[in-house]
Design a protein around this motif. Structure first.
Motif, mmCIF file in Angstrom:
data_model
loop_
_atom_site.group_PDB
_atom_site.id
_atom_site.type_symbol
_atom_site.label_atom_id
_atom_site.label_comp_id
_atom_site.label_asym_id
_atom_site.label_seq_id
_atom_site.Cartn_x
_atom_site.Cartn_y
_atom_site.Cartn_z
ATOM 1 N N GLU A 26 32.901 -42.955 -70.597
ATOM 2 C CA GLU A 26 31.800 -43.772 -71.889
ATOM 3 C C GLU A 26 32.586 -43.977 -73.475
ATOM 4 N N LYS A 27 33.514 -42.492 -73.858
ATOM 5 C CA LYS A 27 33.955 -43.712 -75.039
ATOM 6 C C LYS A 27 34.625 -44.582 -74.897
ATOM 7 N N MET A 28 34.840 -45.018 -73.557
ATOM 8 C CA MET A 28 35.906 -46.181 -73.723
ATOM 9 C C MET A 28 35.268 -47.156 -73.724
ATOM 10 N N HIS A 29 34.241 -47.126 -73.508
ATOM 11 C CA HIS A 29 32.952 -48.598 -73.881
ATOM 12 C C HIS A 29 32.293 -48.783 -75.246
ATOM 13 N N GLY A 30 32.680 -48.161 -75.786
ATOM 14 C CA GLY A 30 31.792 -47.852 -77.602
ATOM 15 C C GLY A 30 31.152 -48.645 -78.096
ATOM 16 N N GLY A 31 29.949 -48.962 -77.136
ATOM 17 C CA GLY A 31 28.770 -49.367 -77.339
ATOM 18 C C GLY A 31 28.552 -50.883 -77.530
ATOM 19 N N GLY A 32 30.260 -51.359 -76.670
ATOM 20 C CA GLY A 32 30.017 -52.739 -76.733
ATOM 21 C C GLY A 32 30.162 -53.576 -77.779
ATOM 22 N N ALA A 33 31.257 -52.717 -78.972
ATOM 23 C CA ALA A 33 32.554 -52.932 -79.529
ATOM 24 C C ALA A 33 33.314 -54.131 -78.533
ATOM 25 N N ILE A 46 46.943 -39.578 -82.243
ATOM 26 C CA ILE A 46 46.707 -40.783 -81.503
ATOM 27 C C ILE A 46 45.625 -41.443 -80.990
ATOM 28 N N TRP A 47 45.808 -42.575 -81.478
ATOM 29 C CA TRP A 47 44.943 -43.865 -81.462
ATOM 30 C C TRP A 47 45.099 -44.777 -80.115
ATOM 31 N N ILE A 48 44.679 -45.566 -78.739
ATOM 32 C CA ILE A 48 44.761 -46.402 -78.188
ATOM 33 C C ILE A 48 43.184 -47.158 -78.053
ATOM 34 N N ASP A 49 44.178 -48.980 -78.030
ATOM 35 C CA ASP A 49 42.348 -50.209 -77.849
ATOM 36 C C ASP A 49 42.109 -50.045 -76.093
ATOM 37 N N SER A 50 41.412 -49.448 -75.673
ATOM 38 C CA SER A 50 40.744 -49.466 -74.958
ATOM 39 C C SER A 50 40.477 -50.438 -73.430
ATOM 40 N N ASN A 51 40.452 -51.469 -74.260
ATOM 41 C CA ASN A 51 41.427 -53.050 -73.496
ATOM 42 C C ASN A 51 41.989 -53.392 -73.245
ATOM 43 N N LYS A 52 43.421 -52.068 -73.625
ATOM 44 C CA LYS A 52 44.726 -52.459 -73.048
ATOM 45 C C LYS A 52 44.501 -51.588 -71.875
ATOM 46 N N VAL A 53 43.749 -50.068 -71.997
ATOM 47 C CA VAL A 53 44.288 -49.395 -70.763
ATOM 48 C C VAL A 53 44.222 -50.085 -69.145
ATOM 49 N N SER A 54 45.035 -50.149 -68.397
ATOM 50 C CA SER A 54 45.273 -50.737 -66.704
ATOM 51 C C SER A 54 45.024 -49.467 -65.852
ATOM 52 N N SER A 55 45.285 -47.682 -66.084
ATOM 53 C CA SER A 55 44.452 -47.293 -65.562
ATOM 54 C C SER A 55 44.567 -45.535 -66.189
#
Length: 62
Positions: A26-33, A46-55
């Motif tokens: 749910e946090k990865m989707h971020g409401g369509g941002a 520590i912050w990551i770009d959820s679009n760059k998560v491989s697995s």
């Protein structure tokens, strides 16, 4: 829940911030941002770009 997040670059993050896989997803989707930055530690250092998560891998569900 302990989990390991693997990025496209190969960098890995271990975290126990999320209570369930559903909460993490749910946090990865971020409401369509378009770009959704996600904190992976409780201190929010520590912050990551959820679009760059491989697995991700669940290490311990407790």
């Amino acid at each position: 829940m302990k989990m390991k997040i693997i990025m496209n670059s190969g960098k890995e993050y271990a975290t126990s911030k999320f209570k369930s896989m559903d909460e993490f997803l749910e946090k990865m989707h971020g409401g369509g941002a378009t770009v959704n930055y996600l904190s992976v530690d409780k201190e929010k250092k520590i912050w990551i770009d959820s679009n760059k998560v491989s697995s991700f891998e669940i290490l311990d569900e407790s």
